[in-house]
Design an enzyme around this catalytic site. Structure first.
Site, PDB file in Angstrom:
ATOM      1  N   SER A  74       7.561  -5.727  -7.304  1.00  0.00           N
ATOM      2  CA  SER A  74       6.836  -6.518  -8.302  1.00  0.00           C
ATOM      3  C   SER A  74       6.724  -5.799  -9.642  1.00  0.00           C
ATOM      4  CB  SER A  74       5.440  -6.873  -7.771  1.00  0.00           C
ATOM      5  OG  SER A  74       4.694  -5.698  -7.541  1.00  0.00           O
ATOM      6  N   ARG A 121      12.699 -13.435  -3.549  1.00  0.00           N
ATOM      7  CA  ARG A 121      11.390 -13.140  -2.967  1.00  0.00           C
ATOM      8  C   ARG A 121      10.300 -13.907  -3.705  1.00  0.00           C
ATOM      9  NH1 ARG A 121       8.071  -7.363  -2.837  1.00  0.00           N
ATOM     10  NH2 ARG A 121       7.358  -7.542  -0.691  1.00  0.00           N
ATOM     11  N   ASP A 246      10.203   0.361   4.004  1.00  0.00           N
ATOM     12  CA  ASP A 246       9.329   0.030   2.874  1.00  0.00           C
ATOM     13  C   ASP A 246       9.280   1.163   1.839  1.00  0.00           C
ATOM     14  OD1 ASP A 246       7.552  -1.575   1.334  1.00  0.00           O
ATOM     15  OD2 ASP A 246       5.828  -0.522   2.177  1.00  0.00           O
TER      16      ASP A 246
HETATM   17  C1  0GY Z   1       5.817  -4.055  -0.003  1.00  0.00           C
HETATM   18  C2  0GY Z   1       4.445  -4.138  -0.348  1.00  0.00           C
HETATM   19  C3  0GY Z   1       3.812  -4.024  -1.502  1.00  0.00           C
HETATM   20  C4  0GY Z   1       4.353  -4.064  -2.795  1.00  0.00           C
HETATM   21  C5  0GY Z   1       5.426  -4.714  -3.181  1.00  0.00           C
HETATM   22  O1  0GY Z   1       6.790  -5.663  -4.746  1.00  0.00           O
HETATM   23  C6  0GY Z   1       5.853  -4.914  -4.561  1.00  0.00           C
HETATM   24  O2  0GY Z   1       5.247  -4.341  -5.455  1.00  0.00           O
HETATM   25  O3  0GY Z   1       6.199  -5.298  -2.305  1.00  0.00           O
HETATM   26  C7  0GY Z   1       2.374  -3.919  -1.385  1.00  0.00           C
HETATM   27  O4  0GY Z   1       1.746  -3.318  -2.264  1.00  0.00           O
HETATM   28  O5  0GY Z   1       1.824  -4.414  -0.384  1.00  0.00           O
HETATM   29  O6  0GY Z   1       6.263  -4.779   0.840  1.00  0.00           O
HETATM   30  O7  0GY Z   1       6.564  -3.244  -0.498  1.00  0.00           O
END
Ligand code: 0GY
Length: 293
Positions: A74, A121, A246
């Site tokens: 994100s 996503r 992850d």
């Molecule tokens: C994950 C979880 C997180 C973050 C993101 O895209 C992201 O920033 O996915 C989270 O903070 O739970 O799946 O990597």
């Protein structure tokens, strides 16, 4: 600003005792930057240190994996260049999942496909992204369907009931990140897992990632509650599960997991060689490397 950047990964992960089968895929990981080349989004909710492809591929080799699926984080918003850069440097050993704006052109979608993207996503976590209207997500899903891509959705267990009409309407194969974040302390028959199984049972093209014990099991290693809640899911839906590290564990600061210990957990989720082969090779290869290349 630089001083505030988060380091969310283990500095010296152990070499796992468990040897993944040849060709194993880490089907959920990310890259951050490098920021000088690929700046973070102005809307990013966290500011990580650089975690680029060299580090990711060194970890892949250390853990005994062969391939990566890089999911757009994100903090990079809808600018997928950091993920595309990592895929380009992987010599065919990485594919990706993008985050796109509904205004994206057909030509841009095709360029993403050529760059190794195989899905989009949709993130519903308010702490990570500003709210996006669901009809815009549905529009994107319709646009990417002809490319043979799938949709990855990220939500929390208490959002599932509200999201069901949206999920039911998605026209592509759907992959749910981290099982929709159940409360694993409820056990495999708890309310969260029961609701999630009802979702899986509603369509045979909903898959999930059995990932993130470090996020879902606050009791910490050896993540017993996570294993107890998750292993039955792998046993019952063996052809619809994916596994990933992850890495670099966005936002994890207080309890950064040792990636080697995450890998060592795999036999507790998938106890037989057959289940391990499906989880780590057959299933991700089907979704991300279905062509003959
Ligand atoms: C994950 C979880 C997180 C973050 C993101 O895209 C992201 O920033 O996915 C989270 O903070 O739970 O799946 O990597």
């Amino acid at each position: 600003m630089t001083a505030a950047r988060i380091i969310s990964w283990h500095s010296d992960p152990s070499v796992p005792a468990f040897a993944p089968p040849p060709g194993a895929v880490d089907a959920h990981c990310h890259v951050f930057g490098p920021m000088a080349q690929f700046p973070f989004s102005a809307n990013a909710k966290y500011l990580p240190d650089d975690a680029g492809p060299e580090r990711l591929f060194a970890l892949r080799d250390r853990l005994g994996f062969a391939r990566n699926v890089i999911v757009q984080a994100s903090c990079h918003g809808t600018d997928n260049r950091a993920a595309l850069n990592a895929i380009a440097q992987s010599q065919g050993q990485a594919r990706g999942v993008a985050v796109v704006d509904p205004a994206i052109s057909d030509g841009e979608l095709e360029a993403l496909h050529a760059g190794g993207i195989r899905g989009v996503r949709f993130n519903f976590l308010k702490r990570l992204v500003d709210a996006a209207p669901r009809d815009r997500f549905l529009e994107i899903a319709r646009r990417i369907k002809p490319l043979g891509w799938h949709v990855v959705v990220y939500f929390e267990a208490d959002m599932l009931a509200d999201l069901r009409p949206f999920l039911d309407a998605l026209p592509t194969l759907v992959v749910v990140d981290h099982m929709g974040r159940p409360d694993v302390s409820q056990g495999p028959g708890g309310a969260d897992m029961t609701a999630f199984r009802a979702l899986l049972d509603s369509r045979d093209d909903i898959w999930t990632k059995v990932t993130c014990p470090d996020r879902l099991d606050p009791k910490g290693p050896p993540w017993r509650d996570f294993a107890a809640a998750t292993a039955p899911l792998v046993a019952d839906y063996p052809d619809r599960v994916l596994w990933g590290t992850d890495w670099p564990h966005p936002n994890m600061q207080d309890a950064v997991p040792d990636d080697g210990r995450l890998v060592d957990m795999i036999p507790r989720l998938a106890p037989t060689a057959e289940l391990q082969q499906k989880l780590l090779v057959t299933n991700p290869m089907r979704l991300y490397w279905s062509e003959a290349d």
